[in-house]
Scaffold this motif. Structure first.
Motif, PDB file in Angstrom:
ATOM      1  N   HIS A 154       3.827   6.497   4.714  1.00  0.00           N
ATOM      2  CA  HIS A 154       4.568   5.387   4.121  1.00  0.00           C
ATOM      3  C   HIS A 154       4.771   4.346   5.219  1.00  0.00           C
ATOM      4  O   HIS A 154       5.364   4.631   6.252  1.00  0.00           O
ATOM      5  N   VAL A 155       4.265   3.137   5.004  1.00  0.00           N
ATOM      6  CA  VAL A 155       4.372   2.076   6.001  1.00  0.00           C
ATOM      7  C   VAL A 155       5.345   1.014   5.498  1.00  0.00           C
ATOM      8  O   VAL A 155       5.170   0.471   4.408  1.00  0.00           O
ATOM      9  N   GLY A 211      -2.125   6.233   1.887  1.00  0.00           N
ATOM     10  CA  GLY A 211      -1.436   5.066   2.425  1.00  0.00           C
ATOM     11  C   GLY A 211      -0.468   4.511   1.406  1.00  0.00           C
ATOM     12  O   GLY A 211      -0.884   3.948   0.396  1.00  0.00           O
ATOM     13  N   VAL A 220      -4.524  -5.278   2.851  1.00  0.00           N
ATOM     14  CA  VAL A 220      -4.540  -3.946   3.441  1.00  0.00           C
ATOM     15  C   VAL A 220      -5.768  -3.154   2.997  1.00  0.00           C
ATOM     16  O   VAL A 220      -6.479  -2.577   3.823  1.00  0.00           O
ATOM     17  N   LEU A 266       2.557   2.036   0.330  1.00  0.00           N
ATOM     18  CA  LEU A 266       3.315   0.815   0.572  1.00  0.00           C
ATOM     19  C   LEU A 266       4.322   0.670  -0.558  1.00  0.00           C
ATOM     20  O   LEU A 266       4.163   1.262  -1.626  1.00  0.00           O
ATOM     21  N   ALA A 315       0.700  -2.571   8.105  1.00  0.00           N
ATOM     22  CA  ALA A 315       0.219  -1.497   7.238  1.00  0.00           C
ATOM     23  C   ALA A 315      -1.262  -1.204   7.450  1.00  0.00           C
ATOM     24  O   ALA A 315      -1.655  -0.043   7.596  1.00  0.00           O
TER      25      ALA A 315
END
Length: 142
Positions: A35-36, A6, A106, A8, A79
């Motif tokens: 990739h958020v 994950g 998150v 960010l 996210a």
């Protein structure tokens, strides 16, 4: 299964990518780098963020003995929800620790709601804190 990283746009992104490569190499599996980015970015800003993060991923994956098969995706939205949804069939989710001063937690959300174990990276140089799945399984510390 596979490893989900994950990513960010924060200082832990490179360490998360490196930790995910380590997990995938040890598990002999592939990685999905997710990739958020926040909703509302212009297409130019979205593309610039994705390009910068892709460079980070390439550096983490490298070409040495730890290079593993991987895919890279950029999505917009929340996210925490995007990461939990993406790891339904994953062996492990690797995320960066939440900063003390953020309101959107998150890592905490992922640890509580993920269907798989979660490895939380706490140090930009690569060490990790404890990581747990909803079943409270402890994942190895690096």
């Amino acid at each position: 299964g596979h490893v989900v990283a994950g990513l960010l746009d924060n200082p832990l992104a490179a360490a998360v990518a490196r930790a995910a490569v380590q997990e995938a190499a040890q598990r002999h599996t592939r990685i999905t780098f997710l990739h958020v980015v926040p909703d509302g970015l212009s297409s130019a800003d979205h593309a610039a963020a994705a390009t910068a993060m892709f460079r980070t991923v390439l550096q983490a994956n490298g070409t040495g003995v730890h290079a593993v098969a991987s895919t890279f995706e950029t999505v917009s939205g929340d996210a925490a929800e995007a990461l939990v949804e993406s790891c339904q069939d994953a062996d492990i989710l690797v995320v960066g620790a939440d900063a003390v001063d953020v309101t959107n937690h998150v890592a905490d959300y992922c640890t509580e709601h993920s269907a798989c174990p979660v490895r939380v990276v706490t140090d930009p140089h690569g060490s990790t804190g404890s990581a747990t799945s909803p079943a409270r399984q402890t994942v190895r510390k690096a």
